[in-house]
Scaffold this motif. Structure first.
Motif, PDB file in Angstrom:
ATOM      1  N   GLY A 227      38.189  -6.735  20.968  1.00  0.00           N
ATOM      2  CA  GLY A 227      36.789  -7.057  20.695  1.00  0.00           C
ATOM      3  C   GLY A 227      36.520  -8.453  20.209  1.00  0.00           C
ATOM      4  N   LEU A 228      37.318  -9.416  20.664  1.00  0.00           N
ATOM      5  CA  LEU A 228      37.160 -10.812  20.244  1.00  0.00           C
ATOM      6  C   LEU A 228      36.679 -11.644  21.433  1.00  0.00           C
TER       7      LEU A 228
ATOM      8  N   SER B  92      30.825 -15.640  26.517  1.00  0.00           N
ATOM      9  CA  SER B  92      30.626 -14.214  26.745  1.00  0.00           C
ATOM     10  C   SER B  92      29.339 -13.709  26.105  1.00  0.00           C
ATOM     11  N   LEU B  93      28.872 -14.419  25.079  1.00  0.00           N
ATOM     12  CA  LEU B  93      27.699 -13.970  24.329  1.00  0.00           C
ATOM     13  C   LEU B  93      26.423 -14.733  24.683  1.00  0.00           C
TER      14      LEU B  93
ATOM     15  N   TYR C  42      25.882  -7.670  15.163  1.00  0.00           N
ATOM     16  CA  TYR C  42      26.997  -6.898  15.698  1.00  0.00           C
ATOM     17  C   TYR C  42      28.318  -7.658  15.774  1.00  0.00           C
ATOM     18  N   PHE C  43      28.340  -8.917  15.364  1.00  0.00           N
ATOM     19  CA  PHE C  43      29.564  -9.705  15.443  1.00  0.00           C
ATOM     20  C   PHE C  43      29.840 -10.404  14.115  1.00  0.00           C
ATOM     21  N   VAL C  44      31.123 -10.638  13.886  1.00  0.00           N
ATOM     22  CA  VAL C  44      31.569 -11.419  12.737  1.00  0.00           C
ATOM     23  C   VAL C  44      32.227 -12.690  13.270  1.00  0.00           C
ATOM     24  N   THR C  45      31.838 -13.852  12.756  1.00  0.00           N
ATOM     25  CA  THR C  45      32.411 -15.114  13.209  1.00  0.00           C
ATOM     26  C   THR C  45      33.840 -15.260  12.717  1.00  0.00           C
TER      27      THR C  45
ATOM     28  N   ALA D  42      36.066 -21.304  14.917  1.00  0.00           N
ATOM     29  CA  ALA D  42      35.142 -21.998  15.805  1.00  0.00           C
ATOM     30  C   ALA D  42      35.033 -21.266  17.139  1.00  0.00           C
ATOM     31  N   ASP D  43      33.819 -20.908  17.500  1.00  0.00           N
ATOM     32  CA  ASP D  43      33.531 -20.341  18.817  1.00  0.00           C
ATOM     33  C   ASP D  43      34.255 -19.015  19.077  1.00  0.00           C
TER      34      ASP D  43
END
Length: 295
Positions: free
Chosen positions: A172-173, A178-179, A190-193, A196-197
């Motif tokens: 799930g990375l 992709s986003l 819904y995402f955790v950073t 970078a990128d």
């Protein structure tokens, strides 16, 4: 016309040196077709040759013939898996062709769940799922857009023949590319950073999808999937010939519940494959339905 580059000339020489003749290429394509249902034409010759040579060098084979013989050994499954991973195309991103997701929440699922009780199961299948963007997009879209999402036990199954992309999907990375279609508020939600990128899906979404390895051209393996209400099979059948397409579609038909739906890619048409499904034109998209069930 631009001049022929030294790089291109060298690449062709490397292919010639590997001893992959026209006859060898045709033999391999027939073998790969029998295993996967994927047909390669002359326009894919360089693509296939380059990946064959990569695996030949990695396994210590100096020419095509001994490598091809090694693929047919009883213990060659691991190498066949690596080669298949190289030869399958995995181009996807979040919310790709999302009009079909809107069709799912606004039109398809209300029909599928008509008459079902609170807590009943709803099964959605993404095949092929590649690196997971499609099944995860389905999960996010339903949470955001279907008012009855908590009324049912929603199972999202995601399958692919490529074991490498399945491992990536489960992780799930993703990168920003992709986003790029996702609204920023959904990315934040819904995402955790991670550096970078790099963005990792939250556990709740990752755990909502079950990933499985599956060869769609294997009828016996396909029979393990039953009671499915909605199938997303987008941009896979274009890589199959007519016979394989028909076989896969018939397997999907058997997997679906009465009145279940299948969503194809924008360049695909069920009418050119099989008459067993009926076309349904909803406001959001044209999809295909197995006869029977609520209408």
């Amino acid at each position: 016309m631009p001049p022929l580059s030294a790089t291109a000339t060298g690449s062709r020489a490397a292919l010639d040196a590997a001893g992959i003749t026209e006859s060898d290429y045709l033999r391999f394509c027939e073998y790969f077709y029998r295993r996967t249902g994927i047909a390669f034409g002359d326009n894919k010759r360089y693509f296939v040759d380059k990946r064959l040579i990569e695996r030949m060098h990695a396994t210590g084979h100096g020419s095509f013939e001994p490598y091809f013989l090694s693929l047919r050994r009883f213990d060659a499954q691991a190498e066949i898996e690596r080669l298949t991973n190289l030869l399958t195309v995995n181009e996807t991103y979040f919310y790709r062709e999302d009009h079909q997701f809107h069709c799912l929440s606004a039109s398809i699922l209300p029909e599928v769940t008509a008459g079902r009780r609170h807590g009943d199961r709803v099964r959605i299948w993404s095949m092929p799922c590649s690196t997971g963007e499609e099944p995860y997009s389905i999960a996010i879209h339903l949470l955001e857009n279907w008012a009855r999402v908590d009324d049912f036990n929603i199972e999202i199954i995601a399958s692919d023949i490529d074991t490498k992309v399945l491992r990536s999907a489960a992780e799930g990375l993703y990168d920003a590319r992709s986003l790029h279609r996702l609204p920023r508020d959904l990315v934040r939600r819904y995402f955790v950073t991670e550096g970078a990128d790099r963005f990792r899906l939250i556990d709740a979404i990752r755990q909502s999808v079950s990933f499985t390895t599956l060869n769609a051209s294997d009828p016996a393996a396909m029979r393990a999937y039953a009671g499915v209400d909605v199938i997303f099979c987008r941009n896979m059948l274009i890589y199959f010939d007519d016979k394989s397409r028909k076989q896969v579609v018939e397997s999907f038909y058997d997997s679906l519940t009465e009145g279940g739906f299948i969503c194809l890619g924008h360049s695909e048409s069920m009418s050119r494959i099989s008459p067993i499904f009926k076309a349904r034109a909803f406001a959001q998209a044209i999809v295909y339905q197995k006869p029977g069930g609520p209408r």
